[in-house]
Design a protein around this motif. Structure first.
Motif, mmCIF file in Angstrom:
data_model
loop_
_atom_site.group_PDB
_atom_site.id
_atom_site.type_symbol
_atom_site.label_atom_id
_atom_site.label_comp_id
_atom_site.label_asym_id
_atom_site.label_seq_id
_atom_site.Cartn_x
_atom_site.Cartn_y
_atom_site.Cartn_z
ATOM 1 N N ALA A 47 0.785 -0.980 -0.109
ATOM 2 C CA ALA A 47 -0.126 0.164 -0.017
ATOM 3 C C ALA A 47 0.953 1.189 -0.063
ATOM 4 O O ALA A 47 1.625 1.542 1.154
ATOM 5 C CB ALA A 47 -0.977 0.070 1.296
ATOM 6 N N VAL A 48 0.750 2.072 -1.007
ATOM 7 C CA VAL A 48 1.594 3.172 -1.184
ATOM 8 C C VAL A 48 0.737 4.159 -1.312
ATOM 9 O O VAL A 48 -0.214 4.459 -2.023
ATOM 10 C CB VAL A 48 2.607 2.989 -2.292
ATOM 11 C CG1 VAL A 48 3.217 4.192 -2.537
ATOM 12 C CG2 VAL A 48 3.523 1.813 -2.280
ATOM 13 N N GLU A 55 -2.317 3.043 -4.073
ATOM 14 C CA GLU A 55 -1.915 1.853 -4.721
ATOM 15 C C GLU A 55 -1.732 0.766 -4.002
ATOM 16 O O GLU A 55 -1.163 0.993 -2.698
ATOM 17 C CB GLU A 55 -0.634 2.057 -5.635
ATOM 18 C CG GLU A 55 -0.588 3.139 -6.591
ATOM 19 C CD GLU A 55 0.600 3.337 -7.351
ATOM 20 O OE1 GLU A 55 1.308 1.930 -7.563
ATOM 21 O OE2 GLU A 55 0.991 4.285 -7.596
ATOM 22 N N SER A 56 -2.256 -0.540 -4.160
ATOM 23 C CA SER A 56 -2.185 -1.622 -3.415
ATOM 24 C C SER A 56 -1.904 -2.735 -4.256
ATOM 25 O O SER A 56 -2.111 -2.727 -5.390
ATOM 26 C CB SER A 56 -3.508 -1.739 -2.501
ATOM 27 O OG SER A 56 -4.538 -1.896 -3.136
ATOM 28 N N VAL A 152 -3.329 -14.396 3.274
ATOM 29 C CA VAL A 152 -2.271 -14.448 2.443
ATOM 30 C C VAL A 152 -1.569 -12.952 2.542
ATOM 31 O O VAL A 152 -2.600 -11.979 2.205
ATOM 32 C CB VAL A 152 -2.564 -14.835 0.985
ATOM 33 C CG1 VAL A 152 -1.436 -14.407 0.008
ATOM 34 C CG2 VAL A 152 -3.389 -15.931 0.912
ATOM 35 N N ALA A 153 -0.323 -12.737 2.953
ATOM 36 C CA ALA A 153 0.261 -11.609 3.175
ATOM 37 C C ALA A 153 1.404 -11.394 2.066
ATOM 38 O O ALA A 153 1.995 -12.526 1.488
ATOM 39 C CB ALA A 153 0.701 -11.445 4.392
ATOM 40 N N ALA A 154 1.666 -9.992 1.823
ATOM 41 C CA ALA A 154 2.857 -9.744 1.031
ATOM 42 C C ALA A 154 3.316 -8.778 1.710
ATOM 43 O O ALA A 154 2.932 -7.704 2.022
ATOM 44 C CB ALA A 154 2.438 -9.358 -0.447
ATOM 45 N N LYS A 155 4.631 -8.584 1.946
ATOM 46 C CA LYS A 155 5.479 -7.748 2.561
ATOM 47 C C LYS A 155 4.860 -7.079 4.166
ATOM 48 O O LYS A 155 4.625 -6.023 4.309
ATOM 49 C CB LYS A 155 5.262 -6.424 1.873
ATOM 50 C CG LYS A 155 6.411 -6.799 0.304
ATOM 51 C CD LYS A 155 6.462 -5.506 -0.570
ATOM 52 C CE LYS A 155 7.114 -5.923 -1.710
ATOM 53 N NZ LYS A 155 7.149 -4.558 -2.547
ATOM 54 N N GLY A 156 4.222 -8.146 4.572
ATOM 55 C CA GLY A 156 3.521 -7.935 5.868
ATOM 56 C C GLY A 156 2.343 -7.514 6.037
ATOM 57 O O GLY A 156 1.751 -7.775 7.253
ATOM 58 N N ALA A 157 1.594 -7.156 4.902
ATOM 59 C CA ALA A 157 0.280 -6.781 5.028
ATOM 60 C C ALA A 157 -0.670 -7.840 4.056
ATOM 61 O O ALA A 157 -0.181 -8.588 3.229
ATOM 62 C CB ALA A 157 0.172 -5.620 4.018
#
Length: 186
Positions: A47-48, A55-56, A152-157
């Protein structure tokens, strides 16, 4: 009370053109992002925030299908008949698979377990234990606090949730959901 001056035709055309340019750029950017090769790594973090936009990262349909099939396959190896649901970060269903002979209640239960897992970024077996301290959690619409959901996580999120229902116990459902997560390399 002073009257407002109506903008000239030229001003309206310029403002309208600027709005169309901004909207068009957003559409082109979205289409370009959607058309990107799914094998290349995502350039953005989970998430940016940039100005007024966020953006996510989301799971692709191919990845969701792969995870769901892996969960069904794991259950079938044990002789179990289950339904599997994969939801995106926003809780929207991406894929559901109802295994041959799975009970009619299992379809909705799998979706609700997946939604619950992604909402709290935790396995639903852990969340079920939290009900002792906060019993009203179960009143949140769309949730199901029974074992069988895995985030399911990516980069902790969290980026998705996998829910499985229909096995004789929640522990088995959750084991199959984890097989789906493992199929994604997570």
């Amino acid at each position: 009370m002073p009257s407002r001056k109506k903008p000239s035709s030229r001003t309206r055309v310029l403002v309208g053109g600027a709005v169309l340019a901004v909207v068009g750029a957003g559409v082109v950017g979205t289409v370009a992002a959607s058309a990107a090769d799914s094998t290349s790594p995502a350039p953005a973090a989970v998430a940016v925030r940039s100005g007024n936009l966020t953006e996510s990262t989301h799971l692709t349909l191919d990845a969701a299908t792969k995870a769901a099939q892996a969960a069904v396959d794991a259950a079938e190896q044990d002789g179990r008949r289950v339904s599997v649901a994969v939801v995106d970060r926003n809780g929207n269903t991406l894929v559901t698979l109802r295994g041959d002979g799975a009970g009619p209640q299992s379809y909705e239960s799998a979706e609700r377990k997946a939604f619950t897992a992604v909402s709290w970024n935790a396995p639903t077996s852990e969340l079920a234990k939290r009900l002792e301290q906060a019993p009203t959690l179960k009143d949140i619409p769309g949730t199901l606090f029974l074992a069988g959901g895995a985030p399911v996580a990516a980069k902790g999120a969290p980026v998705a949730g996998i829910g499985v229902a229909g096995a004789p116990s929640g522990d088995l459902d959750e084991r199959y959901a984890q097989a789906g997560v493992a199929a994604l390399g997570r």
